[in-house]
Design a protein around this motif. Structure first.
Motif, PDB file in Angstrom:
ATOM      1  N   VAL A  86       0.850  -1.197   0.000  1.00 42.76           N
ATOM      2  CA  VAL A  86       0.000   0.000   0.000  1.00 42.76           C
ATOM      3  C   VAL A  86       0.882   1.243   0.000  1.00 42.76           C
ATOM      4  O   VAL A  86       0.664   2.186  -0.772  1.00 42.76           O
ATOM      5  CB  VAL A  86      -0.964   0.002   1.212  1.00 42.76           C
ATOM      6  N   VAL A  87       1.891   1.255   0.866  1.00 42.71           N
ATOM      7  CA  VAL A  87       2.820   2.393   0.935  1.00 42.71           C
ATOM      8  C   VAL A  87       3.559   2.538  -0.391  1.00 42.71           C
ATOM      9  O   VAL A  87       3.659   3.647  -0.944  1.00 42.71           O
ATOM     10  CB  VAL A  87       3.825   2.220   2.099  1.00 42.71           C
ATOM     11  N   ALA A  88       4.047   1.430  -0.929  1.00 48.12           N
ATOM     12  CA  ALA A  88       4.798   1.474  -2.195  1.00 48.12           C
ATOM     13  C   ALA A  88       3.924   2.012  -3.324  1.00 48.12           C
ATOM     14  O   ALA A  88       4.366   2.880  -4.093  1.00 48.12           O
ATOM     15  CB  ALA A  88       5.323   0.085  -2.542  1.00 48.12           C
ATOM     16  N   CYS A  89       2.679   1.540  -3.424  1.00 51.38           N
ATOM     17  CA  CYS A  89       1.776   2.005  -4.489  1.00 51.38           C
ATOM     18  C   CYS A  89       1.447   3.485  -4.325  1.00 51.38           C
ATOM     19  O   CYS A  89       1.384   4.235  -5.304  1.00 51.38           O
ATOM     20  CB  CYS A  89       0.495   1.172  -4.510  1.00 51.38           C
ATOM     21  N   PHE A  90       1.249   3.928  -3.074  1.00 54.92           N
ATOM     22  CA  PHE A  90       0.951   5.335  -2.808  1.00 54.92           C
ATOM     23  C   PHE A  90       2.115   6.228  -3.246  1.00 54.92           C
ATOM     24  O   PHE A  90       1.928   7.229  -3.938  1.00 54.92           O
ATOM     25  CB  PHE A  90       0.656   5.517  -1.311  1.00 54.92           C
ATOM     26  N   VAL A  91       3.322   5.850  -2.866  1.00 49.87           N
ATOM     27  CA  VAL A  91       4.520   6.645  -3.204  1.00 49.87           C
ATOM     28  C   VAL A  91       4.741   6.641  -4.718  1.00 49.87           C
ATOM     29  O   VAL A  91       5.038   7.691  -5.312  1.00 49.87           O
ATOM     30  CB  VAL A  91       5.753   6.120  -2.436  1.00 49.87           C
ATOM     31  N   LEU A  92       4.572   5.492  -5.356  1.00 49.22           N
ATOM     32  CA  LEU A  92       4.735   5.418  -6.815  1.00 49.22           C
ATOM     33  C   LEU A  92       3.667   6.224  -7.540  1.00 49.22           C
ATOM     34  O   LEU A  92       3.953   6.877  -8.553  1.00 49.22           O
ATOM     35  CB  LEU A  92       4.711   3.964  -7.282  1.00 49.22           C
ATOM     36  N   ALA A  93       2.428   6.199  -7.037  1.00 52.82           N
ATOM     37  CA  ALA A  93       1.356   6.988  -7.657  1.00 52.82           C
ATOM     38  C   ALA A  93       1.680   8.478  -7.591  1.00 52.82           C
ATOM     39  O   ALA A  93       1.487   9.213  -8.570  1.00 52.82           O
ATOM     40  CB  ALA A  93       0.021   6.694  -6.976  1.00 52.82           C
ATOM     41  N   LEU A  94       2.193   8.937  -6.456  1.00 55.68           N
ATOM     42  CA  LEU A  94       2.581  10.343  -6.330  1.00 55.68           C
ATOM     43  C   LEU A  94       3.706  10.678  -7.309  1.00 55.68           C
ATOM     44  O   LEU A  94       3.693  11.743  -7.944  1.00 55.68           O
ATOM     45  CB  LEU A  94       3.024  10.649  -4.894  1.00 55.68           C
ATOM     46  N   ALA A  95       4.668   9.776  -7.451  1.00 61.34           N
ATOM     47  CA  ALA A  95       5.781   9.992  -8.387  1.00 61.34           C
ATOM     48  C   ALA A  95       5.249  10.123  -9.810  1.00 61.34           C
ATOM     49  O   ALA A  95       5.651  11.024 -10.558  1.00 61.34           O
ATOM     50  CB  ALA A  95       6.786   8.848  -8.289  1.00 61.34           C
TER      51      ALA A  95
END
Length: 190
Positions: free
Chosen positions: A157-166
């Motif tokens: 969840v954290v990884a997807c959130f950070v990648l989505a922001l990127a």
């Protein structure tokens, strides 16, 4: 007088120095395990970033140096600091993929800032999510639960959130800048 005019040019740069300090200290705090303090420092950096730009525009003290200095500060406060916060808070259990995700956020932020600084924008609106907004999203996400992530199921969840922001930062999606809002305008009470 020349001294007063020089002082007007220095004031926005002092806010930029404050922005850099908050970004640097955020990195120090996240590396010490103080996630809440690290996140709050990123939010303070956002306020200082807004104020330095507003002050420079309101006083007519915008300079090419100030713009480049502000952009370099933003790479620290809205690139390095939030990427390390995301890593130390939510991606630390998977060091290699976690480092890659945090690094991609940093690179996306740097690309976003370079694109903005290069003047490829033509309107008052932004193209791509502004890096302070991406950094603020990570800071607010951490503030919801400042204790570092323990449960392995939450790491994706954290990884997807950070990648989505990127991805949003390097996208071509338009975002309102609010730079045309006149803070000196008098608003009627009724």
């Amino acid at each position: 007088s020349p001294g007063i005019r020089r002082g007007i040019y220095i004031i926005p740069s002092l806010f930029t120095v404050g922005n850099i300090f908050c970004g640097f200290y955020s990195v120090v705090e996240s590396s010490r395990g103080h996630m809440e303090r690290s996140a709050l420092l990123i939010l303070v950096a956002i306020v200082l970033d807004i104020l330095d730009g507003r002050l420079a525009r309101m006083t007519g003290a915008s300079t090419a140096f100030g713009e480049v200095f502000d952009s370099l500060a933003d790479v620290i406060s809205f690139g390095v600091a939030p990427s390390l916060l995301a890593f130390h808070w939510g991606l630390w259990q998977v060091p290699r993929p976690g480092t890659a995700v945090a690094f991609l956020f940093l690179v996306a932020g740097a690309i976003r800032l370079a694109r903005f600084s290069a003047g490829t924008h033509t309107s008052m609106d932004f193209v791509g999510l502004p890096s302070p907004a991406g950094a603020g999203a990570i800071a607010l996400f951490v503030l919801v639960s400042p204790t570092p992530v323990q449960h392995p199921a939450f790491i994706p969840v954290v990884a997807c959130f950070v990648l989505a922001l990127a991805l949003l930062m390097v996208s071509n999606l338009p975002y309102r800048s609010f730079k045309d809002v006149d803070m000196r305008r008098r608003w009627p009470v009724t």
